[in-house]
Design a protein around this motif. Structure first.
Motif, PDB file in Angstrom:
ATOM      1  N   PHE A  38       0.839  -1.197   0.000  1.00  0.00           N
ATOM      2  CA  PHE A  38       0.000   0.000   0.000  1.00  0.00           C
ATOM      3  C   PHE A  38       0.875   1.249   0.000  1.00  0.00           C
ATOM      4  O   PHE A  38       1.813   1.342   0.774  1.00  0.00           O
ATOM      5  N   VAL A  40       1.743   4.234   1.295  1.00  0.00           N
ATOM      6  CA  VAL A  40       1.521   5.080   2.464  1.00  0.00           C
ATOM      7  C   VAL A  40       1.944   6.514   2.134  1.00  0.00           C
ATOM      8  O   VAL A  40       2.958   6.722   1.493  1.00  0.00           O
ATOM      9  N   PHE A  41       1.174   7.498   2.535  1.00  0.00           N
ATOM     10  CA  PHE A  41       1.562   8.885   2.226  1.00  0.00           C
ATOM     11  C   PHE A  41       2.327   9.504   3.395  1.00  0.00           C
ATOM     12  O   PHE A  41       2.184   9.097   4.547  1.00  0.00           O
ATOM     13  N   ASP A  42       3.165  10.473   3.062  1.00  0.00           N
ATOM     14  CA  ASP A  42       3.972  11.184   4.058  1.00  0.00           C
ATOM     15  C   ASP A  42       3.870  12.673   3.823  1.00  0.00           C
ATOM     16  O   ASP A  42       4.179  13.151   2.732  1.00  0.00           O
ATOM     17  N   PRO A  44       1.594  14.906   3.062  1.00  0.00           N
ATOM     18  CA  PRO A  44       1.082  15.206   1.721  1.00  0.00           C
ATOM     19  C   PRO A  44       0.743  16.678   1.542  1.00  0.00           C
ATOM     20  O   PRO A  44       0.347  17.351   2.490  1.00  0.00           O
ATOM     21  N   LYS A  45       0.900  17.153   0.330  1.00  0.00           N
ATOM     22  CA  LYS A  45       0.449  18.496  -0.003  1.00  0.00           C
ATOM     23  C   LYS A  45      -1.072  18.440  -0.108  1.00  0.00           C
ATOM     24  O   LYS A  45      -1.608  17.652  -0.880  1.00  0.00           O
ATOM     25  N   MET A  81      -8.407   6.988   1.178  1.00  0.00           N
ATOM     26  CA  MET A  81      -7.773   6.174   2.216  1.00  0.00           C
ATOM     27  C   MET A  81      -7.782   4.698   1.818  1.00  0.00           C
ATOM     28  O   MET A  81      -6.923   3.935   2.233  1.00  0.00           O
ATOM     29  N   HIS A  84      -4.456   4.245   0.020  1.00  0.00           N
ATOM     30  CA  HIS A  84      -3.240   4.356   0.824  1.00  0.00           C
ATOM     31  C   HIS A  84      -3.250   3.447   2.038  1.00  0.00           C
ATOM     32  O   HIS A  84      -2.224   2.958   2.460  1.00  0.00           O
ATOM     33  N   GLU A  85      -4.411   3.301   2.660  1.00  0.00           N
ATOM     34  CA  GLU A  85      -4.581   2.563   3.921  1.00  0.00           C
ATOM     35  C   GLU A  85      -3.956   3.251   5.111  1.00  0.00           C
ATOM     36  O   GLU A  85      -4.439   3.119   6.228  1.00  0.00           O
ATOM     37  N   LEU A  86      -2.878   3.970   4.911  1.00  0.00           N
ATOM     38  CA  LEU A  86      -2.134   4.542   6.041  1.00  0.00           C
ATOM     39  C   LEU A  86      -1.366   5.766   5.563  1.00  0.00           C
ATOM     40  O   LEU A  86      -0.918   5.823   4.411  1.00  0.00           O
ATOM     41  N   ASN A  88       1.236   9.355   7.052  1.00  0.00           N
ATOM     42  CA  ASN A  88       1.849  10.159   8.103  1.00  0.00           C
ATOM     43  C   ASN A  88       1.617  11.616   7.774  1.00  0.00           C
ATOM     44  O   ASN A  88       1.912  12.061   6.658  1.00  0.00           O
ATOM     45  N   ASP A  89       1.074  12.373   8.720  1.00  0.00           N
ATOM     46  CA  ASP A  89       0.743  13.768   8.466  1.00  0.00           C
ATOM     47  C   ASP A  89       0.909  14.541   9.777  1.00  0.00           C
ATOM     48  O   ASP A  89       1.360  13.981  10.781  1.00  0.00           O
ATOM     49  N   ALA A  97      -0.641   9.703  12.647  1.00  0.00           N
ATOM     50  CA  ALA A  97      -0.739   8.630  11.662  1.00  0.00           C
ATOM     51  C   ALA A  97      -2.221   8.462  11.366  1.00  0.00           C
ATOM     52  O   ALA A  97      -3.026   8.333  12.286  1.00  0.00           O
ATOM     53  N   VAL A  98      -2.572   8.507  10.092  1.00  0.00           N
ATOM     54  CA  VAL A  98      -3.969   8.401   9.667  1.00  0.00           C
ATOM     55  C   VAL A  98      -4.160   7.009   9.090  1.00  0.00           C
ATOM     56  O   VAL A  98      -3.424   6.611   8.180  1.00  0.00           O
TER      57      VAL A  98
ATOM     58  N   MET B   1      -6.694   7.013  14.251  1.00  0.00           N
ATOM     59  CA  MET B   1      -5.736   8.125  14.199  1.00  0.00           C
ATOM     60  C   MET B   1      -4.846   8.110  15.426  1.00  0.00           C
ATOM     61  O   MET B   1      -5.337   8.085  16.549  1.00  0.00           O
ATOM     62  N   TYR B   2      -3.566   8.143  15.228  1.00  0.00           N
ATOM     63  CA  TYR B   2      -2.646   8.093  16.366  1.00  0.00           C
ATOM     64  C   TYR B   2      -1.728   9.301  16.368  1.00  0.00           C
ATOM     65  O   TYR B   2      -1.376   9.829  15.329  1.00  0.00           O
ATOM     66  N   ARG B   4       1.943  10.463  16.625  1.00  0.00           N
ATOM     67  CA  ARG B   4       3.173   9.737  16.272  1.00  0.00           C
ATOM     68  C   ARG B   4       4.303   9.994  17.259  1.00  0.00           C
ATOM     69  O   ARG B   4       5.343   9.355  17.204  1.00  0.00           O
ATOM     70  N   PHE B  13       5.288   5.747  10.083  1.00  0.00           N
ATOM     71  CA  PHE B  13       4.803   4.383   9.929  1.00  0.00           C
ATOM     72  C   PHE B  13       4.709   3.924   8.492  1.00  0.00           C
ATOM     73  O   PHE B  13       4.435   4.705   7.579  1.00  0.00           O
ATOM     74  N   HIS B  15       3.361   0.312   6.053  1.00  0.00           N
ATOM     75  CA  HIS B  15       2.352  -0.735   6.050  1.00  0.00           C
ATOM     76  C   HIS B  15       3.047  -2.088   5.971  1.00  0.00           C
ATOM     77  O   HIS B  15       3.717  -2.384   4.994  1.00  0.00           O
ATOM     78  N   LEU B  75      -7.123  15.727   1.584  1.00  0.00           N
ATOM     79  CA  LEU B  75      -6.096  14.859   1.010  1.00  0.00           C
ATOM     80  C   LEU B  75      -6.385  14.658  -0.478  1.00  0.00           C
ATOM     81  O   LEU B  75      -7.493  14.269  -0.844  1.00  0.00           O
TER      82      LEU B  75
END
Lengths: 100, 221
Positions: A38, A40-42, A44-45, A81, A84-86, A88-89, A97-98, B1-2, B4, B13, B15, B75
């Motif tokens: 998946f 995963v985004f970091d 993101p803009k 989502m 991505h499933e997951l 970081n923002d 963590a979303v 939602m956590y 970090r 994190f 996956h 997003l």
């Protein structure tokens, strides 16, 4: 001819079972998809509400996960989502963590 | 939602692709520990036993969120469409509810029950809580209703704000409140915010599986 193919099947079955046992086993649970399969985004803009609607990213009836903290608000559409499933923002300066 | 941030570190994190008890496992890039979704706890690796703090969030329709947070960001990405993007219609409310957590103890408010009584002044796990449900887009929120040592009792007011959102009123001061933002918008308590609880929509069956024995809200009749 029949005997040869029966042996081949038995060997194949044994190899696959051995492979499955080693590949799938994990300290907990099992490997359902490859690690990092998946995207995963970091950090993101993000888009403004107006931009997002203009781009057709979001519609009124879409379900979103919304988070508001320290004067900042962000919406994560569950359609996106699902890809991505997951991610970081940050929100209001707090790293989060979303996940979906 | 956590959150970090853990102790003095900020984790990021990835996956892990591992499925454990019907949820995907995350790993942190800093230590490669493996984290369980439901509890936010590291089950394996150098951080085993550590728990992430949760950040409250609300599942709702874009229309509702946008009305309440006009400066919200979104997003970006491509819509997948289909089931994932549609709102929860009335036929689904039978099987869903709002799981509300107070200090990691849960109570379920089934949507089917909330459709009969959509504002609940409740108490569980030694906390006074208010739960509000809007059937329009199947949105539920939950807040602590203690403020400055005083317990507030909420009712639905006949008033709406400029964006057309229904406002609640507390009986103690008559202040008007946004149920989505947990904030007083008028009256003596204007500008004050209630503490947001952790809550999320959940399949009622799943709630019972995750939290066996946990209380489930129902109306008297």
């Amino acid at each position: 001819m029949l005997r040869k193919s029966a042996t081949a099947w038995m060997v194949a079955a044994a190899v696959l079972t051995a492979l499955a046992a080693t590949a799938a086993a994990q300290p907990l649970g099992f490997q359902a998809v490859p690690r990092d399969a998946f995207p995963v985004f970091d950090d993101p803009k993000m888009l403004s509400a107006a931009e997002a609607e203009k781009q057709g990213v979001i519609f009124d009836r879409d379900v979103i996960i919304g988070v508001a903290h320290n004067g900042e608000a962000k919406a994560y559409p569950i359609t996106i989502m699902g890809v991505h499933e997951l991610g970081n923002d940050t929100i209001g300066g707090v790293p989060i963590a979303v996940s979906w | 939602m956590y959150r970090r941030k853990l102790d003095d570190k900020v984790l990021s994190f990835g996956h892990a692709g591992i499925l454990y008890e019907n949820s995907f496992i995350m790993y942190d890039r800093e230590t490669e520990s493996l984290w369980v979704h439901v509890t936010g706890e590291a089950a394996h690796g150098p951080l085993k036993g550590k728990k992430l703090d949760f950040m409250p969030s609300t599942v709702t329709s874009w229309a509702n969120w946008k009305k309440n947070y006009p400066l919200t960001q979104v997003l970006p990405g491509y819509r997948r469409g289909g089931f994932m993007g549609t709102y929860v219609g009335p036929f689904q409310s039978d099987i869903l509810g709002l799981a509300v957590l107070v200090k990691l103890k849960a109570k379920l408010y089934p949507y089917g029950v909330l459709e009969r009584q959509n504002l609940v002044n409740d108490e569980f796990n030694d906390a006074k809580v208010v739960v509000y449900y809007s059937p329009d887009d199947a949105t539920g929120t939950a807040w602590r209703r203690e403020l400055d040592g005083r317990v507030l009792t909420f009712e639905q007011s006949e008033r709406k704000d400029a964006q057309g959102n229904v406002l609640l009123r507390d009986r103690e001061t008559g202040s008007l409140w946004s149920w989505l933002r947990g904030e007083a918008v008028d009256g003596e308590l204007k500008g004050r915010k209630l503490r947001q609880l952790l809550y999320n929509p959940i399949l009622n069956d799943r709630f019972v599986a995750f939290y066996p024995g946990a209380p489930i809200f129902d109306t008297a009749n």
